[in-house]
Design a protein around this motif. Structure first.
Motif, mmCIF file in Angstrom:
data_model
loop_
_atom_site.group_PDB
_atom_site.id
_atom_site.type_symbol
_atom_site.label_atom_id
_atom_site.label_comp_id
_atom_site.label_asym_id
_atom_site.label_seq_id
_atom_site.Cartn_x
_atom_site.Cartn_y
_atom_site.Cartn_z
ATOM 1 N N ILE A 1 0.861 -1.091 -0.154
ATOM 2 C CA ILE A 1 0.008 -0.148 -0.022
ATOM 3 C C ILE A 1 1.093 1.247 0.006
ATOM 4 O O ILE A 1 0.818 2.291 -0.876
ATOM 5 C CB ILE A 1 -1.050 -0.004 1.202
ATOM 6 C CG1 ILE A 1 -1.952 -1.217 1.024
ATOM 7 C CG2 ILE A 1 -1.863 1.345 1.254
ATOM 8 C CD1 ILE A 1 -2.813 -1.486 2.266
ATOM 9 N N ASP A 2 1.905 1.139 0.871
ATOM 10 C CA ASP A 2 2.724 2.447 1.050
ATOM 11 C C ASP A 2 3.420 2.844 -0.398
ATOM 12 O O ASP A 2 3.545 4.009 -0.563
ATOM 13 C CB ASP A 2 3.970 2.317 2.183
ATOM 14 C CG ASP A 2 3.070 2.431 3.473
ATOM 15 O OD1 ASP A 2 1.884 2.521 3.660
ATOM 16 O OD2 ASP A 2 3.832 1.809 4.396
ATOM 17 N N GLN A 3 3.697 1.787 -1.119
ATOM 18 C CA GLN A 3 4.585 2.094 -2.270
ATOM 19 C C GLN A 3 3.867 2.240 -3.491
ATOM 20 O O GLN A 3 4.000 2.879 -4.448
ATOM 21 C CB GLN A 3 5.468 1.060 -2.504
ATOM 22 C CG GLN A 3 5.140 -0.359 -2.948
ATOM 23 C CD GLN A 3 6.418 -1.431 -3.287
ATOM 24 O OE1 GLN A 3 7.182 -1.481 -2.312
ATOM 25 N NE2 GLN A 3 6.252 -2.073 -4.373
ATOM 26 N N THR A 4 2.385 1.770 -3.484
ATOM 27 C CA THR A 4 1.348 1.746 -4.553
ATOM 28 C C THR A 4 0.617 3.208 -4.633
ATOM 29 O O THR A 4 0.402 3.730 -5.612
ATOM 30 C CB THR A 4 0.391 0.631 -4.594
ATOM 31 O OG1 THR A 4 1.197 -0.616 -4.467
ATOM 32 C CG2 THR A 4 -0.523 0.646 -5.891
ATOM 33 N N LYS B 1 -5.599 7.004 4.301
ATOM 34 C CA LYS B 1 -5.006 8.348 4.574
ATOM 35 C C LYS B 1 -3.662 8.225 5.305
ATOM 36 O O LYS B 1 -3.445 7.252 5.847
ATOM 37 C CB LYS B 1 -6.053 9.153 5.544
ATOM 38 C CG LYS B 1 -6.203 8.804 6.969
ATOM 39 C CD LYS B 1 -7.024 10.078 7.947
ATOM 40 C CE LYS B 1 -7.025 9.954 9.148
ATOM 41 N NZ LYS B 1 -7.696 8.571 9.665
ATOM 42 N N TRP B 2 -3.129 9.178 4.999
ATOM 43 C CA TRP B 2 -1.547 9.096 5.495
ATOM 44 C C TRP B 2 -1.474 9.307 6.861
ATOM 45 O O TRP B 2 -2.123 10.302 7.596
ATOM 46 C CB TRP B 2 -0.736 10.116 4.653
ATOM 47 C CG TRP B 2 0.620 10.239 5.089
ATOM 48 C CD1 TRP B 2 1.148 11.179 5.957
ATOM 49 C CD2 TRP B 2 1.677 9.401 5.056
ATOM 50 N NE1 TRP B 2 2.383 11.146 6.336
ATOM 51 C CE2 TRP B 2 2.922 9.647 5.610
ATOM 52 C CE3 TRP B 2 1.892 8.003 4.443
ATOM 53 C CZ2 TRP B 2 4.111 8.990 5.798
ATOM 54 C CZ3 TRP B 2 3.256 7.573 4.098
ATOM 55 C CH2 TRP B 2 4.193 7.839 5.129
ATOM 56 N N GLU C 1 0.849 10.296 9.687
ATOM 57 C CA GLU C 1 2.032 11.104 9.944
ATOM 58 C C GLU C 1 2.965 10.429 11.104
ATOM 59 O O GLU C 1 4.084 9.959 10.914
ATOM 60 C CB GLU C 1 1.700 12.580 10.248
ATOM 61 C CG GLU C 1 2.895 13.522 10.173
ATOM 62 C CD GLU C 1 3.102 13.663 8.754
ATOM 63 O OE1 GLU C 1 4.787 13.325 8.340
ATOM 64 O OE2 GLU C 1 2.482 14.134 7.870
ATOM 65 N N GLU C 2 2.315 9.852 12.095
ATOM 66 C CA GLU C 2 2.784 9.154 13.165
ATOM 67 C C GLU C 2 3.530 7.935 12.924
ATOM 68 O O GLU C 2 4.637 7.744 13.302
ATOM 69 C CB GLU C 2 1.664 8.911 14.509
ATOM 70 C CG GLU C 2 2.007 9.508 15.723
ATOM 71 C CD GLU C 2 0.689 9.540 16.479
ATOM 72 O OE1 GLU C 2 0.476 8.487 17.212
ATOM 73 O OE2 GLU C 2 0.032 10.431 16.660
ATOM 74 N N THR C 3 2.623 7.147 12.234
ATOM 75 C CA THR C 3 3.321 5.684 12.051
ATOM 76 C C THR C 3 4.141 5.819 10.562
ATOM 77 O O THR C 3 5.116 5.073 10.687
ATOM 78 C CB THR C 3 2.190 4.778 11.540
ATOM 79 O OG1 THR C 3 1.267 5.173 10.719
ATOM 80 C CG2 THR C 3 1.317 4.514 12.846
ATOM 81 N N GLY C 4 4.150 6.652 9.845
ATOM 82 C CA GLY C 4 4.872 6.788 8.475
ATOM 83 C C GLY C 4 4.169 5.775 7.681
ATOM 84 O O GLY C 4 5.034 5.348 6.500
ATOM 85 N N HIS C 5 2.923 5.530 7.867
ATOM 86 C CA HIS C 5 2.217 4.662 6.992
ATOM 87 C C HIS C 5 0.971 5.162 6.557
ATOM 88 O O HIS C 5 0.422 6.035 7.167
ATOM 89 C CB HIS C 5 2.075 3.410 7.512
ATOM 90 C CG HIS C 5 3.361 2.406 7.555
ATOM 91 N ND1 HIS C 5 4.578 2.059 6.676
ATOM 92 C CD2 HIS C 5 4.028 2.048 9.009
ATOM 93 C CE1 HIS C 5 5.382 1.420 7.373
ATOM 94 N NE2 HIS C 5 5.539 1.729 8.580
ATOM 95 N N TYR C 6 0.416 4.482 5.657
ATOM 96 C CA TYR C 6 -0.920 4.716 5.033
ATOM 97 C C TYR C 6 -1.972 3.813 6.136
ATOM 98 O O TYR C 6 -1.796 2.519 6.270
ATOM 99 C CB TYR C 6 -1.340 4.361 3.728
ATOM 100 C CG TYR C 6 -0.875 5.443 2.759
ATOM 101 C CD1 TYR C 6 -1.467 6.300 2.492
ATOM 102 C CD2 TYR C 6 0.513 5.385 2.011
ATOM 103 C CE1 TYR C 6 -1.126 7.569 1.616
ATOM 104 C CE2 TYR C 6 0.863 6.378 1.373
ATOM 105 C CZ TYR C 6 0.146 7.449 0.999
ATOM 106 O OH TYR C 6 0.548 8.293 0.219
ATOM 107 N N ASP C 7 -2.894 4.583 6.587
ATOM 108 C CA ASP C 7 -4.161 3.599 7.143
ATOM 109 C C ASP C 7 -4.859 3.518 6.115
ATOM 110 O O ASP C 7 -5.217 4.123 5.068
ATOM 111 C CB ASP C 7 -4.745 4.381 8.180
ATOM 112 C CG ASP C 7 -3.944 4.922 9.493
ATOM 113 O OD1 ASP C 7 -2.729 4.106 9.708
ATOM 114 O OD2 ASP C 7 -4.013 5.988 9.986
ATOM 115 N N PHE C 8 -5.669 2.227 6.121
ATOM 116 C CA PHE C 8 -6.507 1.729 5.261
ATOM 117 C C PHE C 8 -7.939 1.100 5.720
ATOM 118 O O PHE C 8 -7.749 0.632 6.906
ATOM 119 C CB PHE C 8 -5.865 0.669 4.178
ATOM 120 C CG PHE C 8 -5.150 -0.153 4.712
ATOM 121 C CD1 PHE C 8 -4.025 -0.124 5.221
ATOM 122 C CD2 PHE C 8 -5.908 -1.492 4.807
ATOM 123 C CE1 PHE C 8 -3.294 -1.489 5.835
ATOM 124 C CE2 PHE C 8 -5.353 -2.783 5.358
ATOM 125 C CZ PHE C 8 -3.963 -2.633 5.800
#
Lengths: 97, 318
Positions: free
Chosen positions: B232-235, B252-253, B255-262
């Motif tokens: 997900i993060d790279q796509t 949505k992005w 900020e805290e985890t540095g990943h997308y939530d889905f």
């Protein structure tokens, strides 16, 4: 056809990547005869110019050593350190040796 | 062999894997290791073979010669990948015929994603981009798996796979830079392939029965959830460049985890498709079985010819 189905035998494929290098085992495939094995090897293992020469051999002709007997097979070389150049003590002044 | 001896062999075996030593075909291995590998490698091989079908659907209708040669080459690679993997699997003492039987009888599974239809040309773009993209994420860690023949096959597969993803993304890019209608087509394909692509990374970690053992044997190097997050993060940034959006209102992005939530994945759909209720399960298997049975006379003829030639040679020699 006989009632027992005859399947194409298994072949091992060896490819020389370029001149100057040895043939290396690339994998295996099934084919009815050696000519087909060669053609299939070209299509399966060299679609991107991976080789300049291919060998195929029917797998049943390969006799392989048994890893369970690796002791008897390979350990005799273990205590023969005198086969290596570092076994011999020479003073540092001796050059080119 | 006594129980104690087996225990001893198992210990030596586990130590070898812990040291990152490879296991080769004739080495002693626990029966469960052998079985697990046959299952995973053959599923993988079956997926490559069945994976040719949704794309084969578009070879004759590719919009240009450039697209057609690329798609042909991609489908041919998938046949090749299936063959590398079948032969690697055979080193564990299972025959090709048994493996085909398992696929054709429906006993063996293949990747569920191939049970979805390819209804527009944009689907070919989406498959290359997303399906091959997810496959690469699954496969790269397998290049260092503990079973030697599998690892070697995977190195070859991964080398060839990156062209697949790039050609797919290029198709999407061309559509997205085309007319409004073409861009809509790309968006529609993304809408339909996004969730099935996420499911390709496998059930969530708490629902995955094989993960723990497979991690131990280095048959798996990252968990399904880790791989899915990576995908997900790279796509998402790639979708941004295309100017289309994934069909997930919860994405949505963070900020805290540095990943997308889905958002929540519909696992009921996943299990339905796995169990044979997907849109194309029946059609895929039928096509595959027909190809195999329809080709039987060719295989028999080739074998009969080979035997005749061999007999002639013997006669000449005597």
């Amino acid at each position: 056809m006989a009632d027992k189905k005859k399947n194409w035998p298994l072949w091992e494929v060896f490819v020389r990547s370029k001149n100057g290098l040895e043939h290396r085992h690339f994998g295996s495939l099934h084919a009815a005869d050696e000519d087909m094995a060669l053609e299939n090897a070209r299509d399966v293992y060299t679609r991107r110019k991976e080789g300049v020469s291919i060998w195929v051999v029917e797998s049943k002709h390969i006799k392989a050593s048994n890893p369970d007997e690796n002791g008897e097979m390979f350990e005799p070389a273990e205590d023969k350190v005198y086969r290596h150049p570092t076994f011999y003590d020479l003073p540092d002044e001796v050059k080119h040796m | 062999m006594s129980e104690k001896e087996v225990k001893n062999l198992e210990e030596i075996f586990e130590q070898k894997i812990a040291r990152d030593e490879k296991i080769e075909p004739k080495d002693w291995m626990p029966e469960k290791y052998r079985k697990t590998h046959i299952r995973q490698m053959s599923q993988h091989a079956h997926s490559e073979i069945v994976g040719m079908l949704p794309e084969g659907n578009w070879i004759t209708r590719a919009p240009s010669l450039r697209r057609k040669v690329a798609l042909l080459a991609k489908v041919q690679d998938e046949a090749g990948h299936g063959l590398y993997l079948y032969s690697a699997c055979e080193t564990l003492g299972v025959s090709r015929e048994e493996l085909y039987d398992q696929l054709h009888s429906g006993k063996a599974k293949y990747s569920s994603i191939f049970n979805y239809p390819t209804i527009t040309w944009a689907d070919i773009g989406a498959i290359g981009w997303l399906v091959d993209g997810a496959a690469i994420i699954n496969q790269v860690p397998l290049c260092s798996t503990s079973y030697g023949p599998y690892a070697r096959a995977m190195v070859r597969v991964c080398k060839e796979e990156s062209f697949h993803q790039r050609q797919g993304y290029e198709i999407m890019l061309t559509l997205c830079r085309g007319t409004e209608e073409q861009k809509q087509m790309a968006q529609d394909a993304l809408n339909r392939w996004w969730w099935p692509a996420l499911m390709m990374l496998g059930p969530t970690d708490d629902a995955s029965v094989h993960t723990a053992q497979s991690m131990k044997w280095k048959l798996k190097r990252k968990t399904n959830d880790e791989l899915r997050q990576q995908f997900i993060d790279q796509t998402i940034p790639q979708a941004d460049i295309l100017g289309i959006t994934v069909p997930d209102p919860d994405l949505k992005w963070n900020e805290e985890t540095g990943h997308y939530d889905f958002g929540e994945i519909n696992w009921d759909e996943f299990w339905q498709v796995v169990k044979g209720q997907g849109p194309c399960n029946k059609e895929r298997l039928e096509t595959r079985v027909n190809a195999w049975e329809g080709g039987a006379w060719v295989r028999d003829a080739a074998m009969a010819y080979a035997e005749k030639q061999a007999a002639k040679k013997v006669q000449k020699a005597s």
